[in-house]
Design an enzyme around this catalytic site. Structure first.
Site, PDB file in Angstrom:
ATOM      1  N   TYR A  81       0.867  -1.179   0.000  1.00 40.99           N
ATOM      2  CA  TYR A  81       0.000   0.000   0.000  1.00 40.99           C
ATOM      3  C   TYR A  81       0.902   1.227   0.000  1.00 40.99           C
ATOM      4  O   TYR A  81       1.811   1.330   0.819  1.00 40.99           O
ATOM      5  CB  TYR A  81      -0.880  -0.019   1.253  1.00 40.99           C
TER       6      TYR A  81
ATOM      7  N   ASP B   2       9.321   2.694  -0.421  1.00 39.01           N
ATOM      8  CA  ASP B   2       8.306   3.345   0.405  1.00 39.01           C
ATOM      9  C   ASP B   2       8.653   3.031   1.858  1.00 39.01           C
ATOM     10  O   ASP B   2       8.381   1.931   2.355  1.00 39.01           O
ATOM     11  CB  ASP B   2       6.927   2.805   0.021  1.00 39.01           C
TER      12      ASP B   2
ATOM     13  N   LYS C 257       4.408   9.859   8.278  1.00 37.99           N
ATOM     14  CA  LYS C 257       4.159  10.449   9.598  1.00 37.99           C
ATOM     15  C   LYS C 257       5.341  10.429  10.571  1.00 37.99           C
ATOM     16  O   LYS C 257       5.416  11.263  11.470  1.00 37.99           O
ATOM     17  CB  LYS C 257       2.958   9.745  10.227  1.00 37.99           C
TER      18      LYS C 257
HETATM   19  N1  HOZ Z   1      -3.475   2.845   6.164  1.00 38.17           N
HETATM   20  C1  HOZ Z   1      -3.070   2.901   7.519  1.00 38.17           C
HETATM   21  C2  HOZ Z   1      -2.263   1.748   7.927  1.00 38.17           C
HETATM   22  N2  HOZ Z   1      -1.706   0.998   6.914  1.00 38.17           N
HETATM   23  C3  HOZ Z   1      -4.232   3.059   8.446  1.00 38.17           C
HETATM   24  C4  HOZ Z   1      -4.495   4.491   8.629  1.00 38.17           C
HETATM   25  C5  HOZ Z   1      -5.517   4.817   9.713  1.00 38.17           C
HETATM   26  O1  HOZ Z   1      -6.581   4.238   9.725  1.00 38.17           O
HETATM   27  O2  HOZ Z   1      -5.238   5.692  10.489  1.00 38.17           O
END
Ligand code: HOZ
Length: 430
Positions: A145, A240, A268
């Site tokens: 992802y 990534d 983040k």
């Molecule tokens: N896509 C995020 C983890 N792979 C989750 C993001 C969230 O729900 O805060």
């Protein structure tokens, strides 16, 4: 034992104003059923819900809380900085310091551009790779992802996998046609895709340790093999590192595996949990980015001073105290060994994937090395396990397709208590 009192009513209320009651799908708990826990605050290794109930946190805001929540130096730095205003839309010295700090930890990053999220970082890195090579297609791996930009929402992991979304409405064929996919760890398939699309592939993007199909490790030679293919075919290798950056090592997975990418994306973690991302890499590639070149990319909030000071403080702590990451890895290893023992004793088929401070339990009797094997796990059992842990006060990722992230505020007592809760949970569901 956990009761859902306030979370239930907050969830009902949230659904009146927010799609599905949440601002990011995985946290709606649809992957595990039940009511999402609404969090009021967090401190160190613990989350506290709207009723003040405590949970030991194993998602660390999906990675960035490496040293735990409300880490004092970070909070103090934010407090001090915020008095000078929250955004300027003009450059600051702090942004240079941040870029220099990242470069000092990731030596192959010559130039780096701040953005506001991991999605933005990956989307921009792909545009740069395309602009630099003059080619359109790219290769991504099933179950990886890279944020929710259109070209990446093909066979994606995280929420897309959790909700088993085969095709994302709204993503046009035009946007998705240039996305080539194959199984993680399958170098042969990569060779084949490159041969079938000779001279048309701009880049390969990969999570060097996947965290969005659960934690899945690169097999020996996989990353190095990707490097070789990119070199041979004049393609850009993008790591990534939204999840792995500054967590697996100061230099991220690049350092850990000794493989240099051409471009790297961060998320983040470089804002210590504030909304930040960045993409960077070799100068001959990054020189195409506007205003140096014509690959346009921009953002008013990019390099935001509050996000920068938070990230700068966290990354400086990690750099100045290298034992912190070693300690975190050791804690994860300690937990992993206990989990292994407890799982073995339960008689339930399992795979325990672990790297650094990331880990996943798959209820599966076969090794999990790619998305197909991750998806062949017993998801119903995972759901029961998740809730058995939650009611004992342990917050695991609410999806079988997400990794656990440990934080260094976890104590030996926390880890022992986790292993005990896992034992009880397995007894309950077994
Ligand atoms: N896509 C995020 C983890 N792979 C989750 C993001 C969230 O729900 O805060």
């Amino acid at each position: 034992m956990y009761t859902y009192q306030s979370s239930r009513s907050l969830f009902e209320r949230a659904q009146q104003s927010i799609p599905g009651g949440v601002n990011s799908p995985v946290r709606a708990f649809k992957g595990v059923g039940g009511t999402p826990v609404f969090i009021k605050k967090a401190q160190g290794a613990y989350l506290f819900d709207a009723d003040g109930q405590r949970f030991t946190d194993y998602i660390a805001s999906w990675g960035p809380m490496i040293l735990g929540h409300a880490y004092e130096p970070v909070i103090n730095a934010i407090r001090e900085k915020v008095a000078d205003s929250t955004s300027f839309g003009a450059p600051t010295e702090l942004e240079i310091e941040m870029a220099e700090l990242i470069k000092s930890m990731c030596p192959n990053v010559d130039l780096i551009r701040m953005v506001s999220s991991g999605t933005e970082a990956c989307m921009s890195a792909l545009r740069v790779a395309r602009g630099y090579t003059g080619k359109n297609k790219f290769i991504k791996f099933e179950g990886c992802y890279h944020g929710h930009a259109d070209p990446f929402l093909v066979k994606a992991g995280s929420g897309v996998a959790t909700f088993n979304i085969q095709t994302v409405p709204g993503v046009t064929a035009g946007a998705a046609n240039d996305t080539l996919t194959c199984a993680y760890n399958d170098l042969e398939a990569v060779h084949q895709l490159v041969a079938e699309n000779k001279g048309e592939v701009a880049a390969i993007i990969v999570e060097p340790v996947a965290g969005n199909m659960g934690c899945v490790l690169p097999e020996d030679g996989f990353l190095r093999g990707l490097r070789k293919i990119c070199d041979e075919e004049n393609m850009v290798l993008i790591f990534d590192e939204v999840m792995t950056g500054f967590r697996l090592a100061l230099g991220g997975a690049q350092e850990k595996f000794g493989v240099d990418a051409d471009l790297v994306t961060y998320g983040k973690v470089i804002g210590a949990g504030m909304p930040v991302g960045a993409f960077g890499g070799r100068k001959e590639i990054m020189r195409v980015v506007a205003p140096l070149g014509c690959v346009y990319q921009a953002g008013t909030l990019s390099g935001n001073p509050i996000a920068m000071i938070a990230g700068y403080t966290l990354l400086s702590e990690l750099k100045n105290n290298p034992f912190l990451l070693t300690e975190l890895d050791a804690k994860t290893g300690y937990l992993k060994d206990m989990l292994d023992k407890v799982l073995k004793e339960s008689g339930i088929s399992y795979q325990l994937n672990h790297f650094g401070s990331m880990l996943s339990i798959f209820f599966n009797d076969k090794p999990v090395t790619d998305f197909a094997s991750a998806a062949s796990s017993n998801i119903e059992l995972f759901k029961k396990f998740f809730h058995a842990m939650l009611k004992r006060g342990f917050y695991l990722p609410p999806s079988a397709f997400e990794s656990w992230f440990l934080n260094n505020a976890l104590t030996t007592e926390d880890l022992d208590a986790t292993a005990k809760a896992v034992r009880e949970s397995l007894e309950e569901i077994g």
